[in-house]
Motif scaffolding. Sequence first.
Motif, PDB file in Angstrom:
ATOM      1  N   TRP A   1     -12.874   8.567  -2.637  1.00 44.26           N
ATOM      2  CA  TRP A   1     -13.166   8.752  -4.055  1.00 44.26           C
ATOM      3  C   TRP A   1     -11.896   8.909  -4.868  1.00 44.26           C
ATOM      4  CZ3 TRP A   1     -17.672  12.798  -3.329  1.00 44.26           C
ATOM      5  CH2 TRP A   1     -18.713  12.150  -2.665  1.00 44.26           C
ATOM      6  N   THR A   2     -10.768   8.596  -4.277  1.00 47.32           N
ATOM      7  CA  THR A   2      -9.499   8.796  -4.970  1.00 47.32           C
ATOM      8  C   THR A   2      -9.021   7.545  -5.684  1.00 47.32           C
ATOM      9  OG1 THR A   2      -8.459   8.277  -2.890  1.00 47.32           O
ATOM     10  CG2 THR A   2      -8.623  10.588  -3.478  1.00 47.32           C
ATOM     11  N   GLY A   3      -9.682   6.434  -5.495  1.00 46.80           N
ATOM     12  CA  GLY A   3      -9.199   5.200  -6.109  1.00 46.80           C
ATOM     13  C   GLY A   3      -8.355   4.417  -5.132  1.00 46.80           C
ATOM     14  N   PHE A   4      -8.688   3.148  -5.024  1.00 43.35           N
ATOM     15  CA  PHE A   4      -8.055   2.274  -4.050  1.00 43.35           C
ATOM     16  C   PHE A   4      -6.531   2.229  -4.191  1.00 43.35           C
ATOM     17  CE2 PHE A   4      -6.348  -2.036  -3.581  1.00 43.35           C
ATOM     18  CZ  PHE A   4      -6.451  -2.177  -2.228  1.00 43.35           C
ATOM     19  N   LEU A   5      -6.075   2.043  -5.437  1.00 45.14           N
ATOM     20  CA  LEU A   5      -4.632   1.892  -5.634  1.00 45.14           C
ATOM     21  C   LEU A   5      -3.872   3.176  -5.302  1.00 45.14           C
ATOM     22  CD1 LEU A   5      -4.093  -0.267  -8.806  1.00 45.14           C
ATOM     23  CD2 LEU A   5      -3.351  -0.730  -6.494  1.00 45.14           C
ATOM     24  N   ILE A   6      -4.482   4.312  -5.657  1.00 51.19           N
ATOM     25  CA  ILE A   6      -3.829   5.592  -5.388  1.00 51.19           C
ATOM     26  C   ILE A   6      -3.651   5.787  -3.888  1.00 51.19           C
ATOM     27  CG2 ILE A   6      -4.145   8.071  -5.616  1.00 51.19           C
ATOM     28  CD1 ILE A   6      -4.003   7.317  -8.299  1.00 51.19           C
ATOM     29  N   ARG A   7      -4.707   5.491  -3.137  1.00 54.48           N
ATOM     30  CA  ARG A   7      -4.630   5.625  -1.669  1.00 54.48           C
ATOM     31  C   ARG A   7      -3.589   4.686  -1.104  1.00 54.48           C
ATOM     32  NH1 ARG A   7     -10.172   5.008  -2.215  1.00 54.48           N
ATOM     33  NH2 ARG A   7     -10.148   2.934  -1.315  1.00 54.48           N
ATOM     34  N   THR A   8      -3.614   3.442  -1.606  1.00 52.41           N
ATOM     35  CA  THR A   8      -2.691   2.460  -1.075  1.00 52.41           C
ATOM     36  C   THR A   8      -1.252   2.849  -1.373  1.00 52.41           C
ATOM     37  OG1 THR A   8      -4.406   0.854  -1.523  1.00 52.41           O
ATOM     38  CG2 THR A   8      -2.275  -0.006  -0.907  1.00 52.41           C
ATOM     39  N   TYR A   9      -1.018   3.361  -2.585  1.00 46.18           N
ATOM     40  CA  TYR A   9       0.337   3.805  -2.895  1.00 46.18           C
ATOM     41  C   TYR A   9       0.763   4.956  -2.005  1.00 46.18           C
ATOM     42  CZ  TYR A   9       1.642   0.786  -6.703  1.00 46.18           C
ATOM     43  OH  TYR A   9       2.021  -0.298  -7.422  1.00 46.18           O
ATOM     44  N   ALA A  10      -0.198   5.831  -1.660  1.00 44.00           N
ATOM     45  CA  ALA A  10       0.130   6.913  -0.748  1.00 44.00           C
ATOM     46  C   ALA A  10       0.576   6.340   0.598  1.00 44.00           C
ATOM     47  CB  ALA A  10      -1.061   7.839  -0.570  1.00 44.00           C
ATOM     48  N   TRP A  11      -0.123   5.311   1.078  1.00 43.61           N
ATOM     49  CA  TRP A  11       0.284   4.680   2.333  1.00 43.61           C
ATOM     50  C   TRP A  11       1.668   4.055   2.207  1.00 43.61           C
ATOM     51  CZ3 TRP A  11      -0.883   5.698   6.946  1.00 43.61           C
ATOM     52  CH2 TRP A  11      -2.167   6.104   7.285  1.00 43.61           C
ATOM     53  N   ILE A  12       1.922   3.449   1.058  1.00 45.03           N
ATOM     54  CA  ILE A  12       3.231   2.831   0.865  1.00 45.03           C
ATOM     55  C   ILE A  12       4.325   3.888   0.946  1.00 45.03           C
ATOM     56  CG2 ILE A  12       4.680   1.691  -0.879  1.00 45.03           C
ATOM     57  CD1 ILE A  12       2.176   0.065  -1.655  1.00 45.03           C
ATOM     58  N   THR A  13       4.048   5.052   0.348  1.00 45.84           N
ATOM     59  CA  THR A  13       5.017   6.148   0.421  1.00 45.84           C
ATOM     60  C   THR A  13       5.268   6.565   1.865  1.00 45.84           C
ATOM     61  OG1 THR A  13       4.109   6.919  -1.653  1.00 45.84           O
ATOM     62  CG2 THR A  13       5.519   8.441  -0.484  1.00 45.84           C
ATOM     63  N   ILE A  14       4.209   6.537   2.672  1.00 46.40           N
ATOM     64  CA  ILE A  14       4.370   6.936   4.065  1.00 46.40           C
ATOM     65  C   ILE A  14       5.167   5.910   4.854  1.00 46.40           C
ATOM     66  CG2 ILE A  14       3.117   7.392   6.228  1.00 46.40           C
ATOM     67  CD1 ILE A  14       0.805   8.436   4.421  1.00 46.40           C
ATOM     68  N   LEU A  15       4.859   4.625   4.608  1.00 44.09           N
ATOM     69  CA  LEU A  15       5.397   3.584   5.489  1.00 44.09           C
ATOM     70  C   LEU A  15       6.714   2.960   5.019  1.00 44.09           C
ATOM     71  CD1 LEU A  15       2.075   1.680   6.283  1.00 44.09           C
ATOM     72  CD2 LEU A  15       3.256   3.309   7.732  1.00 44.09           C
ATOM     73  N   ALA A  16       7.136   3.265   3.789  1.00 49.64           N
ATOM     74  CA  ALA A  16       8.329   2.608   3.258  1.00 49.64           C
ATOM     75  C   ALA A  16       9.547   2.856   4.143  1.00 49.64           C
ATOM     76  CB  ALA A  16       8.593   3.094   1.837  1.00 49.64           C
ATOM     77  N   THR A  17      10.553   2.014   3.958  1.00 47.35           N
ATOM     78  CA  THR A  17      11.765   2.128   4.775  1.00 47.35           C
ATOM     79  C   THR A  17      12.419   3.502   4.608  1.00 47.35           C
ATOM     80  OG1 THR A  17      12.055  -0.224   4.476  1.00 47.35           O
ATOM     81  CG2 THR A  17      13.924   0.992   5.337  1.00 47.35           C
ATOM     82  N   ASP A  18      12.476   3.992   3.351  1.00 42.54           N
ATOM     83  CA  ASP A  18      12.961   5.346   3.127  1.00 42.54           C
ATOM     84  C   ASP A  18      11.790   6.323   3.027  1.00 42.54           C
ATOM     85  OD1 ASP A  18      15.432   4.316   3.102  1.00 42.54           O
ATOM     86  OD2 ASP A  18      15.763   4.460   0.940  1.00 42.54           O
ATOM     87  N   GLY A  19      10.684   5.968   3.685  1.00 41.60           N
ATOM     88  CA  GLY A  19       9.457   6.750   3.519  1.00 41.60           C
ATOM     89  C   GLY A  19       9.353   7.910   4.480  1.00 41.60           C
ATOM     90  N   LEU A  20       8.178   8.542   4.464  1.00 41.70           N
ATOM     91  CA  LEU A  20       7.993   9.777   5.223  1.00 41.70           C
ATOM     92  C   LEU A  20       8.017   9.562   6.726  1.00 41.70           C
ATOM     93  CD1 LEU A  20       5.228  11.486   3.100  1.00 41.70           C
ATOM     94  CD2 LEU A  20       7.680  11.953   3.150  1.00 41.70           C
ATOM     95  N   LEU A  21       7.343   8.490   7.184  1.00 45.53           N
ATOM     96  CA  LEU A  21       7.236   8.295   8.629  1.00 45.53           C
ATOM     97  C   LEU A  21       8.602   8.006   9.228  1.00 45.53           C
ATOM     98  CD1 LEU A  21       5.311   8.262  10.951  1.00 45.53           C
ATOM     99  CD2 LEU A  21       4.817   5.873  10.497  1.00 45.53           C
ATOM    100  N   ASN A  22       9.344   7.103   8.586  1.00 45.17           N
ATOM    101  CA  ASN A  22      10.689   6.820   9.063  1.00 45.17           C
ATOM    102  C   ASN A  22      11.557   8.079   9.037  1.00 45.17           C
ATOM    103  OD1 ASN A  22      11.184   4.190  10.043  1.00 45.17           O
ATOM    104  ND2 ASN A  22      10.833   3.376   7.984  1.00 45.17           N
ATOM    105  N   GLY A  23      11.372   8.872   7.955  1.00 46.76           N
ATOM    106  CA  GLY A  23      12.134  10.112   7.842  1.00 46.76           C
ATOM    107  C   GLY A  23      11.836  11.061   8.986  1.00 46.76           C
ATOM    108  N   LEU A  24      10.530  11.172   9.288  1.00 47.16           N
ATOM    109  CA  LEU A  24      10.101  12.057  10.364  1.00 47.16           C
ATOM    110  C   LEU A  24      10.657  11.585  11.706  1.00 47.16           C
ATOM    111  CD1 LEU A  24       8.082  14.500  10.760  1.00 47.16           C
ATOM    112  CD2 LEU A  24       6.476  12.775  11.564  1.00 47.16           C
ATOM    113  N   LEU A  25      10.546  10.278  11.934  1.00 45.83           N
ATOM    114  CA  LEU A  25      11.015   9.737  13.206  1.00 45.83           C
ATOM    115  C   LEU A  25      12.521   9.919  13.359  1.00 45.83           C
ATOM    116  CD1 LEU A  25       8.911   6.458  13.484  1.00 45.83           C
ATOM    117  CD2 LEU A  25       8.655   8.547  14.810  1.00 45.83           C
TER     118      LEU A  25
END
Lengths: 290, 338, 346
Positions: free
Chosen positions: B160-184
């Motif tokens: 219920w958060t809106g497709f684009l909002i969710r997708t942008y959240a994923w982009i934030t996670i997966l980006a090259t300077d994003g969270l997942l890369n940062g964590l790894l």
Amino acid sequence: MNDATTPTRTRPFFGMALVNRLCGWWTALVLAFLYLPLALLIAYSFNASRLNVVWEGFTVRWYREMLANEPLIRALKNSVLIAGVTTILSVVIGTTGAWLLHSYRYRFRRLWEALVFVPIAVPEVIMGIGLLILFTAVAPGINGFLDSAFGAANETRFALGFVTTIIAHVTFCFPLVLVAVQARLADLDPAMEEAALDLGATPLVAFWRVIVPCIMPAIISGALMAFTLSMDEVLVTYFVCGPESKTLPLEIYDNVRKGLNPMLNAISAVFVAATAILVVIAERIRRIGR
Amino acid sequence: MQAAHATAARVGGRRPGLVGWLLLCPMLLWLAAFVVVPTLILAYASFTRADEDTGFPIYRGGLTFENYRRIVLDDDGHFLRTEQEEITTVDRDGTERVTGTHATTVIAAPYLRVFGSSLLYAGITTVLCVFVGYPMAWYIGRANERTRNRLLMLVMIPFWTGFLIRTYAWITILATDGLLNGLLQYTHAITQPFGMLYTPGAVVLGLVYSYLPFMILPIYGSVEKLDHTLVEAALDLGAGPLATFRKIILPLTRPGIAAGVLLVFVPAVGMYAISSLMGGGRTPMIGDVIQNQFFTGRDWPFGCALGITLVAMFVAAFAILAKFRSSVTGSDHAFRAR
Amino acid sequence: MKFIRVLLLLLAVLALPLTTFAAEKREVLNLFCWSEYVPQPVIEAFTKETGIKVNVENYDSNEKMLAKLLAGGAKYDLIQPSEYVVESLIKQGQLEELNRASLPNFKNLDAKFTDMAHDPGNKFSVPWMAGSVGIVVNTEKIKDEVTGYADVFSGKYRRRIVVLDDNREIVSWALATLGIPINDISKDTLAKARPVVKGWLPQIKAFDSDSPKTKFLKGDVDIGIVWSGEAALLWRETKGSGKFRFVLPKEGAHMFVDSLCIPKGAAHREAAEKFINHILKPEISALISKDFPYTNPNTAARALLAAEELGNPASYPPGATKLDIFKDIGKTAREIDRMMTDLRSR
């Protein structure tokens, strides 16, 4: 049943218990996957930075901006109204449709079933443009009729707006309910309806008193899907909405295209929290009502 | 079981009276007005020519099969085409060099290739959704009523958060300077951030994320209905969990799976935006390409032809499937009778 | 059924505030504009001054706007098309002629942006913002001198490039590198451009017309060809540190001009003209520049901008590279789509 006393039974039952346990862990894992983006956007809605990149400190600025943003709040109200009405209409049309198609052998039944399937398969842009062409084609006729029926003082106009948006949403939402309910009816024990009919209930009473409670879980999941889709659709809505019936996803789409704005994180968080609270309250009311 | 079979035939086999038809009327009228009429208008448009300036269909300008021909064949009327592909190697400093050529045969019509890749993406998504969703639907369906309803809500709320909002959240996670890369990098699992976004894998992730609930909910409906005494009986009779699943649980929940597959695969084929947001637009999907005909290609009739082809394909597949089943989602009256 | 009853109850409560909107009755203006292109303060100032309520609807591509406008389902008073669409709409007789007497602020405009080829004499359109398409380089990652399209696609920056997700743009760059005028689009010139584009596509990491700046900021790409406004926002985001450099390609850059026009049969023409005059005021136009650092065609507004805004090289590029504008190309658009779909779907 006392499993421990019969050793032959413990093994398979232990196996099933293990399976259920594993499924439980899996469910938790998948929920974590589903909530990862949500958690992130709630976190960022309190982030002082405009960009979703680094944490620059806590702020409620975005919530204040959101509340002051009149178009956004209006879009939220529109969306809730449209999704709500859509859900109710979809549940009514979808459930009765599924039951009728299940219990009667209609002539051309396959054709009707295939037709229900078309809105699921048709690309959104095609449906949006098709409905737009339809609505614009019939608008002069309907308005002419309204004028002649209610006279010159008639203020009611058929134009793109709430009505057209709801029509479009119901068109692509009710098949979801129908499919979900049909799947459940498929393995409903026909003896139940038979028994009700044998006991002298009319088919309608049998449907309302016996079938509906039985398929309630499917109706609820269908309603949830319809509500979700209506809250999320952008492209069909773009074509059929008017300026005053703009929905939240459309407003978000327009605002987020050029990069994320934390205000939109904030309104998503508020909306999710509000609906979650409403659901909890509704559940409470339901339990007290029992 | 004999009796059950007989009543099944009676309930599911009644011929509708006037009331039966009247009750079905609202739905049929709705479908006629808002599905059949627009679809027919656009189906007609798909046989017209496009206006040179606006790209709108010329409704009174005569009919043509040209649009459909263009879906299947390329400009020269070929179905297949052999191409000399250059083999390039990338040097260590990132420069490309041509080191040879080899011949490849491809489907000549670009739009047909897009159809193919969209079907592939949707297929992978559907399979993943079944595997991810089934155990979860099982667990929710077997839980007690309160937990069940809570879990169902929990599944739907993120959507219920809106497709684009969710997708942008994923982009934030997966980006090259994003969270997942940062964590790894923080945990020293990797030394260099790697690009997860804008790959086919990211597109599949986006698709699975978007459609998972539409798989879980219908399966849940079937699981919840499942008569657990059957499962217990099988186990009592010495069948292992696996055999019980294959022989009892799977056949009984098949209608739910079929409904889920329907609700995931079909919309996923026509999905737009995900490939451009998560895949960087490198592998266009048919949903995007259809939109392009209306929004940039300025050729409405051709866009209609592509859309109508997609719908026709599904309706045909659906009709063929339905021929082998007594209802859309697969009834198991037959199973009961046995 | 209790579920349904509860749902109905909730709905009734939520729908209550909606009834208040229906009662309002005042002069309105139905504005159909690019998403996020008309800042809220500009609209609020207009409503405050004139009492006219502005209904805003948005679109994200010229053609999407045309689809809804020309189908005729909704009535708009003001639209915001790009120059080649203005040209096409004038040709089709879909625009109302502007009454210059009601636009006294027209004099604030820079002569460079008036009387342009798509609308000689500005009979139908008034420029809103202009911009160009150019190259952005992350100078921390790429030390080489990049001056044109050919440098971007030299093969050195494989999978580090972002470009606009716009087939006509990409083709126009290929034409520019071949020395063919960007508006000369025919089967013949497309055939020439084809191998060039084919060589470029495998090097591209992502196509994005909406927010390529995000990909630069998140480190996904290091070089790209984007709208000048995106480059200006990057420059502003890094506080002019020079991390992101904007280059107008030496092969020949082009610009675009978005304008305000009144579509044929608009119900509130007077309000629409009032709005146009409103945005031509220097202080209002400066507000737009504050949110969207494209090239402001309003000379009087530019005088109000801070020095660092005017120093933003992406908004107001120094030097004099020749800037073309796109012409309406009608049905050749579908030839471009065909070629690009063919090249991209493999």
